[in-house]
Design an enzyme around this catalytic site. Structure first.
Site, PDB file in Angstrom:
ATOM      1  N   ASP A 130      -0.656  -6.284   0.132  1.00  0.00           N
ATOM      2  CA  ASP A 130      -1.176  -5.660   1.346  1.00  0.00           C
ATOM      3  C   ASP A 130      -2.696  -5.626   1.347  1.00  0.00           C
ATOM      4  O   ASP A 130      -3.315  -5.386   0.301  1.00  0.00           O
ATOM      5  CB  ASP A 130      -0.685  -4.208   1.450  1.00  0.00           C
ATOM      6  CG  ASP A 130       0.643  -4.076   2.155  1.00  0.00           C
ATOM      7  OD1 ASP A 130       0.961  -4.948   2.991  1.00  0.00           O
ATOM      8  OD2 ASP A 130       1.368  -3.107   1.876  1.00  0.00           O
ATOM      9  N   LYS A 149      -0.794  -9.506   3.350  1.00  0.00           N
ATOM     10  CA  LYS A 149      -0.053  -8.936   4.472  1.00  0.00           C
ATOM     11  C   LYS A 149      -0.954  -7.998   5.258  1.00  0.00           C
ATOM     12  O   LYS A 149      -1.636  -7.158   4.676  1.00  0.00           O
ATOM     13  CB  LYS A 149       1.196  -8.186   3.996  1.00  0.00           C
ATOM     14  CG  LYS A 149       2.036  -7.608   5.151  1.00  0.00           C
ATOM     15  CD  LYS A 149       3.408  -7.166   4.686  1.00  0.00           C
ATOM     16  CE  LYS A 149       3.383  -5.847   3.960  1.00  0.00           C
ATOM     17  NZ  LYS A 149       2.934  -4.703   4.823  1.00  0.00           N
ATOM     18  N   GLU A 194      -1.180  -5.484   8.887  1.00  0.00           N
ATOM     19  CA  GLU A 194      -0.448  -4.768   9.925  1.00  0.00           C
ATOM     20  C   GLU A 194      -1.173  -4.900  11.263  1.00  0.00           C
ATOM     21  O   GLU A 194      -2.368  -4.628  11.352  1.00  0.00           O
ATOM     22  CB  GLU A 194      -0.321  -3.287   9.567  1.00  0.00           C
ATOM     23  CG  GLU A 194       0.435  -3.026   8.271  1.00  0.00           C
ATOM     24  CD  GLU A 194       0.534  -1.546   7.954  1.00  0.00           C
ATOM     25  OE1 GLU A 194       0.120  -0.727   8.805  1.00  0.00           O
ATOM     26  OE2 GLU A 194       1.023  -1.207   6.863  1.00  0.00           O
ATOM     27  N   GLU A 216       9.420  -3.722  10.709  1.00  0.00           N
ATOM     28  CA  GLU A 216       9.805  -2.421  10.150  1.00  0.00           C
ATOM     29  C   GLU A 216      10.229  -1.447  11.247  1.00  0.00           C
ATOM     30  O   GLU A 216       9.503  -1.231  12.219  1.00  0.00           O
ATOM     31  CB  GLU A 216       8.647  -1.821   9.348  1.00  0.00           C
ATOM     32  CG  GLU A 216       8.983  -0.469   8.728  1.00  0.00           C
ATOM     33  CD  GLU A 216       7.963   0.000   7.709  1.00  0.00           C
ATOM     34  OE1 GLU A 216       8.117   1.124   7.207  1.00  0.00           O
ATOM     35  OE2 GLU A 216       7.012  -0.761   7.411  1.00  0.00           O
ATOM     36  N   ASP A 276       0.827  -1.203   0.000  1.00  0.00           N
ATOM     37  CA  ASP A 276       0.000   0.000   0.000  1.00  0.00           C
ATOM     38  C   ASP A 276       0.866   1.260   0.000  1.00  0.00           C
ATOM     39  O   ASP A 276       0.356   2.377  -0.092  1.00  0.00           O
ATOM     40  CB  ASP A 276      -1.002   0.001   1.151  1.00  0.00           C
ATOM     41  CG  ASP A 276      -0.366  -0.136   2.524  1.00  0.00           C
ATOM     42  OD1 ASP A 276       0.877  -0.125   2.612  1.00  0.00           O
ATOM     43  OD2 ASP A 276      -1.108  -0.258   3.514  1.00  0.00           O
ATOM     44  N   SER A 277       2.179   1.064   0.036  1.00  0.00           N
ATOM     45  CA  SER A 277       3.114   2.166  -0.202  1.00  0.00           C
ATOM     46  C   SER A 277       2.862   2.829  -1.546  1.00  0.00           C
ATOM     47  O   SER A 277       3.281   3.966  -1.776  1.00  0.00           O
ATOM     48  CB  SER A 277       4.561   1.657  -0.134  1.00  0.00           C
ATOM     49  OG  SER A 277       4.738   0.517  -0.955  1.00  0.00           O
TER      50      SER A 277
END
EC number: 2.1.2.11
Length: 263
Positions: A84, A112, A114, A180, A45-46
């Site tokens: 993501d 993925k 978070e 991270e 999602d960067s």
């Protein structure tokens, strides 16, 4: 080339062979990365910041991720492809499974997410339904407003909480973990404790693998440059050589160096 699998990464961990991964958002770069030997790619999602020009990852939608996942899959048909689940895409188990199905149908091999121990039930639900999960701990960009910015996580008393989060995610069925922006000492403790492969970004050279946002690896990130980033293109001279240098430095443990790490 045979498809890259989670089992292959597990073997790398067992044999202590470091591996390089990178973000990809389109067909052309995905093909280039695969051709040069990076066989694990993340549609992150960067893309909200690097591709769409937002100031955070929060505006990214599941549809955005699916679109870029399809493009990357066409360029790298045999790569292990992580995708993501973006902000607010896994608020409930039902929503999580529906959104995971969208990106898996688009070509992802793994989703993925978070978050820490609070995600354990969601991870377990996905694993039971044959959706492989990669966890993400430390600096989780979707929580930037809670953290008050992009800051190192897991220092002081927070280290034990983050360690327990990692154990909880593995116990729930996560098959990979991204760490991270955490201190090297904590990253090593977690990597040694888990049986699943750990991929670091800003976590020192003690993890099983490394990942970089491709724009950081090529020095084309506008504005603030993260401490853990390295411009491989500046040294290598062309993109393909830069990719090969990135792989070589990760595998040898040269990158990330002390100058890219936190304590």
């Amino acid at each position: 080339m045979k498809p890259t699998t989670i089992a292959l990464l597990q073997k790398c961990k067992q044999e202590k062979k470091r591996f390089a991964t990178i973000t990809a958002y389109d067909h052309s770069f995905a093909k280039l990365f695969a051709d040069e030997g990076i066989n694990v790619l993340l549609v992150g999602d960067s893309l909200g910041m690097t591709v769409q020009g937002h100031d955070s990852t929060l505006p990214v939608t599941v549809e955005d991720i699916a679109y870029h996942t399809r493009a990357v899959r066409r360029g790298a048909p045999n790569s292990l492809l992580l995708a993501d689940l973006p902000f607010m895409a896994y608020a409930t188990p039902e929503q999580t499974f529906a959104n995971a199905a969208i990106v898996m149908r688009a070509g992802a091999n793994m989703v993925k997410l978070e978050g820490g121990a609070w995600l354990a039930d969601t991870v377990r639900m996905l694993a039971e339904r044959a959706v492989p999960v990669c966890g993400h701990l430390g600096l989780t960009p979707q929580s930037v407003n809670v953290f008050g910015g992009y800051k190192v996580q897991g220092r002081g008393d927070a280290a034990q909480t983050l360690f327990e989060d990692a154990l909880a995610l593995e116990a729930a069925g996560a098959q990979l973990l991204v760490l991270e922006c955490v201190p090297v000492e904590l990253a090593k403790r977690i990597t040694d404790a888990l049986t699943i492969p750990v991929i670091g970004i800003g976590a020192g050279n003690v993890t099983d693998g490394q990942i970089l946002v491709m724009h950081d690896a090529f020095g084309i990130t506008g504005g603030h440059i993260p401490k853990f980033a390295k411009n491989f293109l500046a040294e290598a001279g062309d993109i393909r050589a830069a990719v090969r240098q990135y792989i070589a430095e990760v595998e040898s443990g040269v990158y990330p160096g002390e100058e890219h790490s936190f304590h």
